[in-house]
Design a protein around this motif. Structure first.
Motif, PDB file in Angstrom:
ATOM      1  N   ASN A   7      -4.041   4.742   7.945  1.00 27.04           N
ATOM      2  CA  ASN A   7      -4.933   3.519   8.351  1.00 27.04           C
ATOM      3  C   ASN A   7      -4.436   3.276   9.913  1.00 27.04           C
ATOM      4  O   ASN A   7      -5.242   2.508  10.659  1.00 27.04           O
ATOM      5  CB  ASN A   7      -4.630   2.236   7.514  1.00 27.04           C
ATOM      6  CG  ASN A   7      -5.326   2.217   6.450  1.00 27.04           C
ATOM      7  OD1 ASN A   7      -6.290   2.759   6.316  1.00 27.04           O
ATOM      8  ND2 ASN A   7      -4.773   1.711   5.432  1.00 27.04           N
ATOM      9  N   GLU A  14      -1.323   5.932   2.818  1.00 28.95           N
ATOM     10  CA  GLU A  14      -2.540   5.343   2.989  1.00 28.95           C
ATOM     11  C   GLU A  14      -2.216   4.289   4.217  1.00 28.95           C
ATOM     12  O   GLU A  14      -2.890   4.199   5.174  1.00 28.95           O
ATOM     13  CB  GLU A  14      -3.019   4.268   1.857  1.00 28.95           C
ATOM     14  CG  GLU A  14      -4.231   3.154   1.979  1.00 28.95           C
ATOM     15  CD  GLU A  14      -4.561   2.478   1.134  1.00 28.95           C
ATOM     16  OE1 GLU A  14      -5.178   1.203   1.163  1.00 28.95           O
ATOM     17  OE2 GLU A  14      -4.035   2.790   0.000  1.00 28.95           O
ATOM     18  N   LYS A  46       0.780  -1.257   0.202  1.00 27.26           N
ATOM     19  CA  LYS A  46      -0.010  -0.004   0.051  1.00 27.26           C
ATOM     20  C   LYS A  46       1.073   1.116   0.140  1.00 27.26           C
ATOM     21  O   LYS A  46       1.916   1.197   0.531  1.00 27.26           O
ATOM     22  CB  LYS A  46      -0.950  -0.227   1.142  1.00 27.26           C
ATOM     23  CG  LYS A  46      -1.912  -1.066   1.094  1.00 27.26           C
ATOM     24  CD  LYS A  46      -2.857  -0.845   2.622  1.00 27.26           C
ATOM     25  CE  LYS A  46      -3.823  -2.167   2.555  1.00 27.26           C
ATOM     26  NZ  LYS A  46      -4.566  -2.214   3.933  1.00 27.26           N
TER      27      LYS A  46
END
Length: 158
Positions: free
Chosen positions: A13, A9, A5
């Motif tokens: 998260n 991101e 990822k």
């Protein structure tokens, strides 16, 4: 095939935007929930970027404000190391970081207070030799020179 990822991101998260409320700033800390350095203040957040750990509060500042020079630190107004809220962060030098630490009493072995610094300056103005002041206050002559010349302990904050 495994595709990692993107950094941004992965970062978001692991940020809890519903963290501790900071009375002084009037807003919540955004807490890093991933890997931390440890330490007595809860640890600074770390995230991998190109195989190297980077500080999450620096990453947060960069995402919100752009690139920062390597020589500049990103300091916490909230005194909460896992906090990644860019509104709780500000750029500063090593010296400013140390002064902020001492002013806010986060240095467990800080020798001086504002009251002592005021006394030192008055005694310096009255001609008390640095060696004598060094013995009285337990600081170096270099520290005394920096205090006298306002390189450290520049001004009181409330």
């Amino acid at each position: 095939m495994f595709t990692p990822k993107p950094l941004e991101e992965r970062f978001w998260n692991k940020v809890n935007k519903n963290g501790t409320y900071c009375e002084r700033l009037g807003s919540k800390c955004w807490l890093w929930m991933g890997h931390k350095t440890g330490g007595k203040y809860g640890g600074y957040g770390l995230i991998l970027k190109n195989g190297k750990n980077i500080s999450t509060h620096r990453l947060s500042w960069t995402l919100a404000n752009g690139t920062i020079p390597e020589s500049i630190k990103i300091l916490h107004k909230c005194d909460n190391p896992p906090c990644c809220n860019p509104d709780h962060l500000y750029p500063g030098t090593d010296l400013e970081n140390a002064q902020d630490r001492d002013i806010r009493g986060r240095n467990g072995h800080a020798k001086l207070t504002w009251e002592k610094v005021d006394k030192i300056r008055k005694m310096q103005d009255n001609g008390i030799p640095p060696k004598e002041l060094s013995t009285i206050f337990g600081v170096t002559c270099a520290d005394l020179s920096d205090i006298k010349n306002y390189k450290i302990w520049k001004g009181k904050t409330t």
